[in-house]
Write an enzyme that holds these catalytic residues in place. Sequence first.
Site, PDB file in Angstrom:
ATOM      1  CB  THR A 188       9.073   8.367  -2.605  1.00 50.26           C
ATOM      2  OG1 THR A 188       9.891   9.503  -2.324  1.00 50.26           O
ATOM      3  CG2 THR A 188       9.382   7.261  -1.626  1.00 50.26           C
ATOM      4  NE  ARG A 248     -13.005 -16.258   6.832  1.00 51.72           N
ATOM      5  CZ  ARG A 248     -11.975 -15.556   6.383  1.00 51.72           C
ATOM      6  NH1 ARG A 248     -11.723 -15.491   5.090  1.00 51.72           N
ATOM      7  NH2 ARG A 248     -11.179 -14.919   7.214  1.00 51.72           N
ATOM      8  N   GLY A 290      -6.919 -16.213   3.207  1.00 58.76           N
ATOM      9  CA  GLY A 290      -5.830 -16.592   4.106  1.00 58.76           C
ATOM     10  C   GLY A 290      -6.189 -17.779   4.962  1.00 58.76           C
ATOM     11  CD  GLN A 336     -11.756 -10.580   6.593  1.00 59.87           C
ATOM     12  OE1 GLN A 336     -12.332  -9.502   6.513  1.00 59.87           O
ATOM     13  NE2 GLN A 336     -10.570 -10.801   6.049  1.00 59.87           N
ATOM     14  CB  THR A 348     -12.727  -2.770   5.193  1.00 59.68           C
ATOM     15  OG1 THR A 348     -11.565  -3.542   5.456  1.00 59.68           O
ATOM     16  CG2 THR A 348     -13.115  -2.909   3.740  1.00 59.68           C
ATOM     17  CB  ILE A 356       6.474  12.684  -2.770  1.00 60.87           C
ATOM     18  CG1 ILE A 356       7.844  12.035  -2.590  1.00 60.87           C
ATOM     19  CG2 ILE A 356       6.136  13.597  -1.594  1.00 60.87           C
ATOM     20  CD1 ILE A 356       8.999  13.042  -2.602  1.00 60.87           C
ATOM     21  N   PRO A 357       5.163  11.339  -5.400  1.00 64.44           N
ATOM     22  CG  PRO A 357       3.884  12.490  -6.993  1.00 64.44           C
ATOM     23  CD  PRO A 357       4.479  12.629  -5.610  1.00 64.44           C
ATOM     24  CE  LYS A 409      -3.852  -2.328   2.320  1.00 67.76           C
ATOM     25  NZ  LYS A 409      -3.197  -3.602   2.690  1.00 67.76           N
ATOM     26  CG  PHE A 410       4.294   1.462  -2.569  1.00 66.67           C
ATOM     27  CD1 PHE A 410       4.999   1.000  -1.462  1.00 66.67           C
ATOM     28  CD2 PHE A 410       4.540   0.869  -3.798  1.00 66.67           C
ATOM     29  CE1 PHE A 410       5.930  -0.033  -1.578  1.00 66.67           C
ATOM     30  CE2 PHE A 410       5.466  -0.161  -3.927  1.00 66.67           C
ATOM     31  CZ  PHE A 410       6.159  -0.620  -2.810  1.00 66.67           C
ATOM     32  CG  HIS A 411      -0.470   7.349   0.872  1.00 67.18           C
ATOM     33  ND1 HIS A 411      -1.603   7.397   1.671  1.00 67.18           N
ATOM     34  CD2 HIS A 411      -0.411   8.540   0.244  1.00 67.18           C
ATOM     35  CE1 HIS A 411      -2.186   8.581   1.530  1.00 67.18           C
ATOM     36  NE2 HIS A 411      -1.478   9.294   0.676  1.00 67.18           N
TER      37      HIS A 411
HETATM   38  O1  C5P Z   1      -7.360 -14.886   6.699  1.00 65.86           O
HETATM   39  P1  C5P Z   1      -8.186 -14.031   5.768  1.00 65.86           P
HETATM   40  O2  C5P Z   1      -8.811 -14.826   4.639  1.00 65.86           O
HETATM   41  O3  C5P Z   1      -9.184 -13.172   6.504  1.00 65.86           O
HETATM   42  O4  C5P Z   1      -7.095 -13.081   5.093  1.00 65.86           O
HETATM   43  C1  C5P Z   1      -7.462 -12.047   4.239  1.00 65.86           C
HETATM   44  C2  C5P Z   1      -6.260 -11.254   3.826  1.00 65.86           C
HETATM   45  O5  C5P Z   1      -6.713 -10.088   3.150  1.00 65.86           O
HETATM   46  C3  C5P Z   1      -5.381 -10.767   4.964  1.00 65.86           C
HETATM   47  O6  C5P Z   1      -4.027 -10.735   4.492  1.00 65.86           O
HETATM   48  C4  C5P Z   1      -5.885  -9.374   5.246  1.00 65.86           C
HETATM   49  O7  C5P Z   1      -4.899  -8.513   5.749  1.00 65.86           O
HETATM   50  C5  C5P Z   1      -6.305  -8.914   3.842  1.00 65.86           C
HETATM   51  N1  C5P Z   1      -7.342  -7.877   3.845  1.00 65.86           N
HETATM   52  C6  C5P Z   1      -8.580  -8.055   4.429  1.00 65.86           C
HETATM   53  N2  C5P Z   1      -9.524  -7.065   4.399  1.00 65.86           N
HETATM   54  C7  C5P Z   1      -9.245  -5.925   3.811  1.00 65.86           C
HETATM   55  C8  C5P Z   1      -8.017  -5.717   3.209  1.00 65.86           C
HETATM   56  C9  C5P Z   1      -7.069  -6.741   3.231  1.00 65.86           C
HETATM   57  O8  C5P Z   1      -8.860  -9.099   4.977  1.00 65.86           O
HETATM   58  N3  C5P Z   1     -10.179  -4.997   3.769  1.00 65.86           N
END
Ligand code: C5P
Length: 231
Positions: A67, A179, A208, A188, A118, A64-65, A60-62
């Site tokens: 860099t 899921r 994940g 989540q 989120t 100056i342009p 998630k780069f943020h």
């Molecule tokens: O284990 P899980 O399936 O919840 O992993 C989801 C991956 O997505 C994690 O690496 C988490 O940091 C990432 N992620 C997320 N929700 C977001 C942005 C990224 O779960 N809004």
Amino acid sequence: MAELIVALDVPSTAEAVAKVETLGDSVSFYKIGMELFTAEGPEVVKAVKMRGKNVFLDLKFHDIPRTVQRAVTSAATLGVDLLTIHAAGGRAMIRAAKDAALAVGARAPKILAVTMLTSLDQTALDDLGVGRGMSEQVEALGRLALANGADGVVCSPKEVAAMRAALGPDALLVTPGVRPAGAAVGDQKRVATPADAVRDGSTHLVVGRPILQADDPCAAARAIRAEMENL
Ligand code: C5P
């Protein structure tokens, strides 16, 4: 066809490589995020690439342009396939990221923009002085990103349909928070099944724990891919 990306949310290269080797041919794309990259640096990217896998570098780069441009060049040189920037970095930063990606030629990484994390809610937007509502802000940042060269956005499964409508047929829509039906939700809050996400327009699902913590990770990955393909 939508792709499955497994989030390597582990603290070391050794554990990351063990996961990649366990999953074998059942997974071809991995996400490396801030925890793992900060611990191990480019070595972990090289270790995953060496095993013939695609890498999504989620830093998630943020900045100056200039860099961001140089950071994207470094990531592209490592052979990263997808990477994230914050759309809030503005049009010049987004354009700089894309220019750096294109400069590597045929193997240019795709640039994904993060709109609003989120973890932020309307109060957080108010704190930041953003006058718009959340969904309006997410959509506006998505449009800004695509208009300035980003290839797509990261969005929650609940935003996918709106983002597809707003950003058109070619945008990459990369969706965590998925899921399989009946799986543990963990922390989540807004989840969808793989089939829901793909039907709504996701091009890449990031998963994940449902895979990494499964008793049989290969079977879990295959089951999710089957859900993605048999809509
Ligand atoms: O284990 P899980 O399936 O919840 O992993 C989801 C991956 O997505 C994690 O690496 C988490 O940091 C990432 N992620 C997320 N929700 C977001 C942005 C990224 O779960 N809004």
